[in-house]
Design a protein around this motif. Sequence first.
Motif, PDB file in Angstrom:
ATOM      1  N   SER A  37     -25.104  20.911  40.331  1.00  7.34           N
ATOM      2  CA  SER A  37     -25.302  20.384  38.981  1.00  7.34           C
ATOM      3  C   SER A  37     -24.820  21.392  37.937  1.00  7.34           C
ATOM      4  CB  SER A  37     -26.783  20.080  38.745  1.00  7.34           C
ATOM      5  OG  SER A  37     -27.002  19.744  37.388  1.00  7.34           O
ATOM      6  N   LEU A  92     -25.038  10.904  34.831  1.00 12.33           N
ATOM      7  CA  LEU A  92     -24.842   9.863  35.849  1.00 12.33           C
ATOM      8  C   LEU A  92     -23.382   9.724  36.257  1.00 12.33           C
ATOM      9  CD1 LEU A  92     -27.240   7.136  34.394  1.00 12.33           C
ATOM     10  CD2 LEU A  92     -27.667   8.673  36.328  1.00 12.33           C
ATOM     11  N   ASP A  93     -22.453  10.107  35.382  1.00  6.69           N
ATOM     12  CA  ASP A  93     -21.029  10.031  35.707  1.00  6.69           C
ATOM     13  C   ASP A  93     -20.514  11.299  36.376  1.00  6.69           C
ATOM     14  OD1 ASP A  93     -20.722   7.483  34.872  1.00  6.69           O
ATOM     15  OD2 ASP A  93     -19.597   7.912  33.055  1.00  6.69           O
ATOM     16  N   ARG A 138     -33.116  10.978  40.548  1.00  6.91           N
ATOM     17  CA  ARG A 138     -32.423  10.801  41.831  1.00  6.91           C
ATOM     18  C   ARG A 138     -31.013  11.380  41.772  1.00  6.91           C
ATOM     19  NH1 ARG A 138     -35.093   5.623  42.019  1.00  6.91           N
ATOM     20  NH2 ARG A 138     -33.288   4.656  41.025  1.00  6.91           N
ATOM     21  N   HIS A 139     -30.318  11.163  40.647  1.00  7.87           N
ATOM     22  CA  HIS A 139     -28.946  11.657  40.564  1.00  7.87           C
ATOM     23  C   HIS A 139     -28.924  13.182  40.468  1.00  7.87           C
ATOM     24  CE1 HIS A 139     -24.682  10.760  40.077  1.00  7.87           C
ATOM     25  NE2 HIS A 139     -24.642  11.777  39.230  1.00  7.87           N
ATOM     26  N   PRO A 164     -21.576  13.450  42.505  1.00 10.87           N
ATOM     27  CA  PRO A 164     -22.371  14.286  43.416  1.00 10.87           C
ATOM     28  C   PRO A 164     -21.511  14.729  44.598  1.00 10.87           C
ATOM     29  CG  PRO A 164     -22.873  11.991  43.806  1.00 10.87           C
ATOM     30  CD  PRO A 164     -21.910  12.031  42.632  1.00 10.87           C
ATOM     31  N   ARG A 202     -33.973   7.061  37.824  1.00 12.34           N
ATOM     32  CA  ARG A 202     -32.535   7.027  38.107  1.00 12.34           C
ATOM     33  C   ARG A 202     -31.893   8.387  37.860  1.00 12.34           C
ATOM     34  NH1 ARG A 202     -28.253   2.581  35.576  1.00 12.34           N
ATOM     35  NH2 ARG A 202     -26.362   3.478  36.491  1.00 12.34           N
ATOM     36  N   ARG A 217     -29.339  14.481  43.825  1.00 18.18           N
ATOM     37  CA  ARG A 217     -28.104  14.365  44.617  1.00 18.18           C
ATOM     38  C   ARG A 217     -27.095  15.448  44.233  1.00 18.18           C
ATOM     39  NH1 ARG A 217     -25.454   8.790  44.129  1.00 18.18           N
ATOM     40  NH2 ARG A 217     -24.136   9.670  45.776  1.00 18.18           N
ATOM     41  N   LEU A 218     -27.069  15.784  42.938  1.00 16.51           N
ATOM     42  CA  LEU A 218     -26.168  16.861  42.509  1.00 16.51           C
ATOM     43  C   LEU A 218     -26.598  18.194  43.095  1.00 16.51           C
ATOM     44  CD1 LEU A 218     -25.615  16.010  38.731  1.00 16.51           C
ATOM     45  CD2 LEU A 218     -23.968  15.745  40.588  1.00 16.51           C
TER      46      LEU A 218
END
Length: 587
Positions: free
Chosen positions: A130, A333-334, A121-122, A337, A118, A125-126
């Motif tokens: 990031s 996670l917060d 994947r995030h 993206p 998880r 996406r960032l």
Amino acid sequence: MKSLRAQRHAVPPREPKAGRRVGPNTVNAPDRLLLDTVRHSGYRVVLLMLAAAVAAAAGLLLPDALAGAVDATVSGERSWPQVLWLLAVGGAEIAADVAAAMLTARVTAADTAWLRRRLTRHLARLGTASPYPDGDAVSRLTTDCTGAGTVASTLVQLGSAVVVSTGAVTLLAVLDWRLAVVFLVSVPLALRLARSHLRLTADDLTAYQRVSGELSARLLDAVSGLRTIAAAGLGERESARVLRPLPQLSAAGAGMWHTQARMVWKAGLLLPAVELAVLGAAGFGVLAGRLSVGDVLAALGYVALGMSLVGQVPQLTNLSRARSCAGRLVEVLDTAPPEEGTFRLPAGPGTVELRGVRVGEVLRDVDLTVPGGSTVAVVGRSGSGKSALTAVLGGLRRPDSGEVLLDGVPVERTRTEELRTAVGYAFERPVLLGATVADAVAYGSWAGSAAVERACRTAQVHDLVVRLPEGYANPLGHTPLSGGEAQRVGLARAVVRNPRLLVLDDATASLDTVTEARVERAIGEALPGRTRVVVTHRAGTASRADRVIWLADGRVRGVAPHDVLWAEPDYRAVFTESAEGTEGTDP
């Protein structure tokens, strides 16, 4: 199909910005993540709970079974049924404990893997948006995912301890309510110890995880630049920089261990004191004829079981650590993206427009147009914004303000798969990914073997590849490449996409001038009519471009052919400084 103008009017405002935290309230977000982790365990955690329940039941039956066996033996009666029952209960507890240990490992491994997938994947996406340094991201993927992944097994063990403690007190009351009263006097003190432990360790655990991430980030940076550090003779200074957060880490670790040490010795004193009090009360019960010798042993067993919750100090620490680790995972996670684009690219020559583009203090108010099918060189001193400019051209980085358009379509509104097909990137220090050399060239594309070979020929690296023991199938990990050879493989990876816009960010800096010229000619033949943007420090490369974009202090100082700009002394100085800073090239 809607026109582009209609699509633009239909696009909602883009908020929040990529890289910013989202959500109205993230106070309970770590707990929600931990709850999702427990739910993910599914049938595994159910099996773990069943094993823990069997172990708890057997543990609660064991003192009574022991009492029955002892009383039967002392009275001289036939005792083998009681002994067999005692052995059966003990065997069941051992088997359940073994099963619980095996299931704990399975549950923890599965939950940790789920959290890592998880988070990975995030982070993907960032992308380049990031805000987390590489070392910090690695720390969250390893240490924090592992810490949060223990939550299911930790909760089961704590829940089992609560059931055992409650059951022990109940059975103690059944045996003699006076013994239960004596025991319950110690409960408020035990609860106070547990509460104090959780409160005192929470801040230290959070600080420990944060500083660990900072250390990882610094260490990864240092390892990546070992040769540069050694060449500059700054090993001692770099070591001091990497280890600078160490006192904070030491303080947080010492705080945790100090708190745990206080909890352990207090708990260690509490259990014998309660046992002694219950034993005294049981002695009076024996004298009064209410209790037998076996009952006294059972009472001591129930006391030990009743105090088992206090003995779960490590699990309380693990629970606090899991919440701290979950908090660091939630931070990632917060983080919003980049918004997924929905526009398709029309057919076009690869014309690029920048309108008022600003990237922090690196690029400021850049307005320019790169005509489709042209070759444009980007030059400037170090820190002038060259890499930032090339990053925004193909959507690797989104500008803080302004707009970038590729063939009339906003880059940040374009579908990712279309953008990655239309734009090819090659870098000064390419990271090659894949199992084999062919995989590294075809990475991120659907290119077949014929296309891979054509791209390698264009990048002037085919002759090198075919000399490898297994050619294009040679394992990438067993393929030693010099800086120039790696650059050419990275260039082939960009060319194999057949892009309309090819961005070379110092991608030929390690090549000698003759090889670089051959590569340029081959690219022109392989990708005719395509747009090329080339970051360079060489006057010869700039002279072969149709136009030169001259950057200075984050602004466009000039856009013109190389011969025109050469009249400017400051422009000539850019190449003079670059030549003085050149360390060498690879053929």
